[in-house]
Design an enzyme around this catalytic site. Structure first.
Site, PDB file in Angstrom:
ATOM      1  N   ASN A 196       4.754   5.389   0.309  1.00 45.32           N
ATOM      2  CA  ASN A 196       4.425   5.836  -0.360  1.00 45.32           C
ATOM      3  C   ASN A 196       3.903   5.855  -1.451  1.00 45.32           C
ATOM      4  O   ASN A 196       3.603   7.237  -2.870  1.00 45.32           O
ATOM      5  CB  ASN A 196       5.804   5.333  -1.576  1.00 45.32           C
ATOM      6  N   GLU A 231       5.654  -7.722  -0.481  1.00 41.47           N
ATOM      7  CA  GLU A 231       6.048  -6.319  -1.673  1.00 41.47           C
ATOM      8  C   GLU A 231       7.175  -5.847  -1.362  1.00 41.47           C
ATOM      9  O   GLU A 231       6.950  -5.628  -0.150  1.00 41.47           O
ATOM     10  CB  GLU A 231       4.857  -6.265  -2.507  1.00 41.47           C
ATOM     11  N   CYS A 244       9.602   2.028  -5.105  1.00 37.66           N
ATOM     12  CA  CYS A 244       9.726   0.699  -5.522  1.00 37.66           C
ATOM     13  C   CYS A 244      10.295   0.172  -6.255  1.00 37.66           C
ATOM     14  O   CYS A 244      11.914  -0.945  -6.379  1.00 37.66           O
ATOM     15  CB  CYS A 244       9.252  -0.209  -4.671  1.00 37.66           C
ATOM     16  N   GLU A 292       0.721  -9.511  -7.322  1.00 38.21           N
ATOM     17  CA  GLU A 292      -0.478  -8.214  -7.170  1.00 38.21           C
ATOM     18  C   GLU A 292      -1.063  -7.558  -8.292  1.00 38.21           C
ATOM     19  O   GLU A 292      -0.168  -8.217  -9.409  1.00 38.21           O
ATOM     20  CB  GLU A 292       0.040  -7.636  -6.455  1.00 38.21           C
TER      21      GLU A 292
HETATM   22  P1  NDP Z   1       7.919  -0.798   6.821  1.00 40.37           P
HETATM   23  O1  NDP Z   1       8.084  -1.951   5.980  1.00 40.37           O
HETATM   24  O2  NDP Z   1       8.952  -0.262   7.807  1.00 40.37           O
HETATM   25  O3  NDP Z   1       6.540  -0.664   6.360  1.00 40.37           O
HETATM   26  C1  NDP Z   1       5.823  -1.017   5.940  1.00 40.37           C
HETATM   27  C2  NDP Z   1       4.583  -0.878   6.626  1.00 40.37           C
HETATM   28  O4  NDP Z   1       4.214  -2.275   7.601  1.00 40.37           O
HETATM   29  C3  NDP Z   1       3.899  -0.016   7.794  1.00 40.37           C
HETATM   30  O5  NDP Z   1       2.541  -0.009   7.967  1.00 40.37           O
HETATM   31  C4  NDP Z   1       3.881  -0.375   8.690  1.00 40.37           C
HETATM   32  O6  NDP Z   1       3.334   0.595  10.327  1.00 40.37           O
HETATM   33  C5  NDP Z   1       3.812  -1.826   8.575  1.00 40.37           C
HETATM   34  N1  NDP Z   1       4.737  -2.941  10.735  1.00 40.37           N
HETATM   35  C6  NDP Z   1       5.970  -1.977  10.534  1.00 40.37           C
HETATM   36  N2  NDP Z   1       6.945  -3.110  11.643  1.00 40.37           N
HETATM   37  C7  NDP Z   1       5.814  -3.754  11.481  1.00 40.37           C
HETATM   38  C8  NDP Z   1       5.306  -5.254  12.137  1.00 40.37           C
HETATM   39  N3  NDP Z   1       6.010  -5.210  13.400  1.00 40.37           N
HETATM   40  N4  NDP Z   1       4.588  -5.628  11.912  1.00 40.37           N
HETATM   41  C9  NDP Z   1       3.617  -5.886  10.873  1.00 40.37           C
HETATM   42  N5  NDP Z   1       3.712  -4.635  10.428  1.00 40.37           N
HETATM   43  C10 NDP Z   1       4.491  -3.300  10.602  1.00 40.37           C
HETATM   44  O7  NDP Z   1       8.140   0.631   5.537  1.00 40.37           O
HETATM   45  P2  NDP Z   1       8.820   2.131   6.290  1.00 40.37           P
HETATM   46  O8  NDP Z   1       7.590   2.189   5.517  1.00 40.37           O
HETATM   47  O9  NDP Z   1       9.590   2.636   7.589  1.00 40.37           O
HETATM   48  O10 NDP Z   1       9.775   2.375   4.802  1.00 40.37           O
HETATM   49  C11 NDP Z   1      11.245   2.035   5.683  1.00 40.37           C
HETATM   50  C12 NDP Z   1      12.315   1.799   4.228  1.00 40.37           C
HETATM   51  O11 NDP Z   1      11.427   0.513   3.383  1.00 40.37           O
HETATM   52  C13 NDP Z   1      11.820   3.102   2.536  1.00 40.37           C
HETATM   53  O12 NDP Z   1      12.997   3.188   3.754  1.00 40.37           O
HETATM   54  C14 NDP Z   1      12.161   2.242   1.859  1.00 40.37           C
HETATM   55  O13 NDP Z   1      13.424   0.865   1.673  1.00 40.37           O
HETATM   56  C15 NDP Z   1      11.062   0.570   2.231  1.00 40.37           C
HETATM   57  N6  NDP Z   1       9.929   1.109   1.025  1.00 40.37           N
HETATM   58  C16 NDP Z   1       9.964   0.120   0.486  1.00 40.37           C
HETATM   59  C17 NDP Z   1       8.390  -0.074  -0.318  1.00 40.37           C
HETATM   60  C18 NDP Z   1       7.871  -0.798  -1.708  1.00 40.37           C
HETATM   61  O14 NDP Z   1       7.082  -0.485  -1.830  1.00 40.37           O
HETATM   62  N7  NDP Z   1       9.332  -1.862  -2.140  1.00 40.37           N
HETATM   63  C19 NDP Z   1       7.456   0.995   0.463  1.00 40.37           C
HETATM   64  C20 NDP Z   1       8.231   1.776   1.638  1.00 40.37           C
HETATM   65  C21 NDP Z   1       9.006   1.542   2.259  1.00 40.37           C
HETATM   66  P3  NDP Z   1       3.861   1.987  10.532  1.00 40.37           P
HETATM   67  O15 NDP Z   1       4.600   2.666   9.245  1.00 40.37           O
HETATM   68  O16 NDP Z   1       2.779   1.952  11.351  1.00 40.37           O
HETATM   69  O17 NDP Z   1       5.864   1.525  11.019  1.00 40.37           O
END
Ligand code: NDP
Length: 479
Positions: free
Chosen positions: A150, A248, A282, A459
């Site tokens: 995001n 975070e 977020c 952070e």
């Molecule tokens: P994720 O938590 O799935 O992904 C965040 C990061 O973690 C990405 O780079 C992802 O890689 C990586 N990741 C995923 N699985 C693993 C693992 N097993 N080990 C290490 N790293 C991993 O979030 P999403 O992007 O899929 O978003 C899903 C939901 O998360 C959203 O709908 C929202 O609710 C929340 N979200 C919250 C954010 C915030 O700032 N608080 C930001 C983004 C999302 P990859 O992209 O390759 O899967």
């Protein structure tokens, strides 16, 4: 494939084992490019290179690091329009927001360039005669940075810049659906003279690249931003490897609107907080907690303003809200709209929106008559949806605001200094806003939350030193 964008490992651009398509969520016919997916072996190669490069990097001292960060900041600023264009095209944020995010990334690098020169310690009197004590800060070592989709420029910047400033080596894994912005940042960091091995870009899925990074024995610390579920999983693995950890995660951020609020302030603050950036923040105001006396006037004005928002392609200058980032996210959002109705809310807006192109467009939604016990008021949706909960007085508003598993950002709109002060003191959140949207923060101050929103040191700002350094206490006698 000649147009492939490669990973940066030990100063070399390398292909990984397959390519992933990056497509524009505003227009699925627009293929942005192919990006290399790294393997677990690539992560291992990068971690070894990072570890080997650390002593020479640390020996170069803080001025070299400060100057590097300053050069990176200048180049990001010079390229802000084109990087912003990439960000809007791959993430769906409207262009002005995307360019502003890139400029913020430049400001973050500039800020940490200064911080590299301000790493301080303490000299403390010993309880033993003739003994001197010095407390100094040292780099943590090789750090793994895992970022979400995001904020594809700002979040990598606010992890990479302090990591480099304080003398660490970086393995950056950006979200798999937005690799383009991270790739442009990586090129700039490389071209501005970051030594081989000190900054590595590892694109690819979290299940492979992220996992390998968290499990690697040479990685000393993990900083992650994303969902609670992934954060929990990472925390378990990181604990197994005794790694330093910073998480975070989400928010279900309350915005309280009291009877004495100025609607000229409250309505734009809630419109911005809940719906700008398609609600994919977020810190989005996803729970609007409104006192009974102002409720109807507030809801009427907010609903009008929300329905007037123009949803459309991110690069169209007339758009105010871009698309949702992916089909999976859109499906999830629409499921929550249906759930809101099933839970008894009156739903305003919220369906799919017509666009001039084939993209993931959604109309923003208000869930009126929500109760704080409903799932739509408790779970993070991460889309342009806000639940409105009616309350009787300030005490009830504060209790409802605090009744959440999350505690990232919280806001209040009020003309009363007494209520503003009581809210600032009583709310359990990492960030509090008075007469301001819950989203939208400065780049030079701490960012983070309480409860299920965050784990580990803060952070951003000067507080980032806590995570990216470790403390050494030295005793000496004689001389
Ligand atoms: P994720 O938590 O799935 O992904 C965040 C990061 O973690 C990405 O780079 C992802 O890689 C990586 N990741 C995923 N699985 C693993 C693992 N097993 N080990 C290490 N790293 C991993 O979030 P999403 O992007 O899929 O978003 C899903 C939901 O998360 C959203 O709908 C929202 O609710 C929340 N979200 C919250 C954010 C915030 O700032 N608080 C930001 C983004 C999302 P990859 O992209 O390759 O899967």
């Amino acid at each position: 494939m000649t147009d492939a964008h490669l990973n940066l490992i030990d100063g070399n651009w390398l292909p990984g084992d397959h390519l992933t398509e990056n497509r524009n969520p505003s227009d699925l016919s627009d293929l942005i490019g192919h990006y290399a997916s790294a393997t677990a072996e690539d992560v291992d190669r990068a971690a070894r290179a990072a570890h080997a490069a650390l002593p020479a990097w640390q020996a170069r001292g803080p001025l070299a690091r400060a100057e590097l960060l300053d050069r990176i900041a200048r180049r990001i600023d010079d390229e802000a329009e084109s990087i912003g264009h990439m960000l809007a095209r791959e993430e769906g944020k409207i262009l002005p927001e995307a360019i502003a995010e890139v400029r913020r990334a430049a400001q973050i690098f500039r800020f940490y360039g200064g911080e590299a020169l301000r790493i301080a310690g303490d000299a403390i009197a010993s309880v033993r005669p003739g003994v001197d004590i010095e407390v100094t800060r040292e780099p943590v070592g090789v750090v793994g940075l895992i970022t979400p989709w995001n904020f594809p420029a700002a979040i990598p910047a606010w992890k990479v810049a302090p990591a480099l400033a304080f003398g660490n080596a970086v393995l950056l894994k950006p979200a798999d659906i937005v690799p383009g912005t991270a790739h442009l940042l990586a090129r700039i960091i490389h071209e501005q003279g970051c030594p081989a091995g000190i900054f590595n870009l590892l694109m690819g899925p979290g299940s492979v690249v992220g996992r390998a990074l968290v499990d690697h024995p040479l990685v000393s610390a993990i900083s992650f931003t994303g969902s609670v579920a992934t954060g929990r999983m990472i925390a378990r693995s990181a604990a197994e490897g005794m790694k330093k950890l910073q998480l975070e995660m989400g928010g279900k951020n309350p915005m309280v609107v009291l009877d004495d609020a100025d609607l000229e302030i409250a309505v734009p603050a809630c419109l911005n907080g809940a719906f700008f950036s398609t609600g994919q923040r977020c810190t989005a105001s996803s729970r609007l907690i409104v006192q009974a006396g102002i409720h109807d006037a507030f809801v009427t004005r907010l609903a009008e303003a929300m329905q007037a928002l123009r949803v459309g392609p991110a690069l169209d200058p007339s758009s105010q809200i871009g698309p949702v980032v992916s089909s999976a996210q859109l499906r999830g959002n629409l499921d929550y709209v249906a759930l809101a109705a099933a839970e008894g809310c009156e739903v305003v807006g919220g369906g799919m929106a017509e666009g001039p192109t084939d993209g993931f467009f959604q109309r923003p939604a208000l869930f009126l008559k929500a109760r704080n016990t409903m799932r739509v008021a408790r779970e993070e949706i991460f889309g342009p949806c806000a639940a409105v909960v009616r309350v009787g007085d300030f005490d009830e508003a504060l209790a409802v605001a605090n009744d959440s598993d999350y505690g990232l950002s919280a806001g209040i709109c009020t003309g009363s200094l007494r209520h503003a002060r009581a809210f600032r003191h009583g709310i359990r959140a990492g960030m509090v806003m008075v007469n301001l949207p819950t989203a939208g923060v400065d780049f030079h101050v701490p960012f983070g939350g309480t409860k299920g929103s965050s784990h580990g040191p803060r952070e951003q700002g000067r507080h980032a030193v806590e995570f990216y350094t470790t403390v050494k206490t030295s005793y000496s006698f004689g001389g």
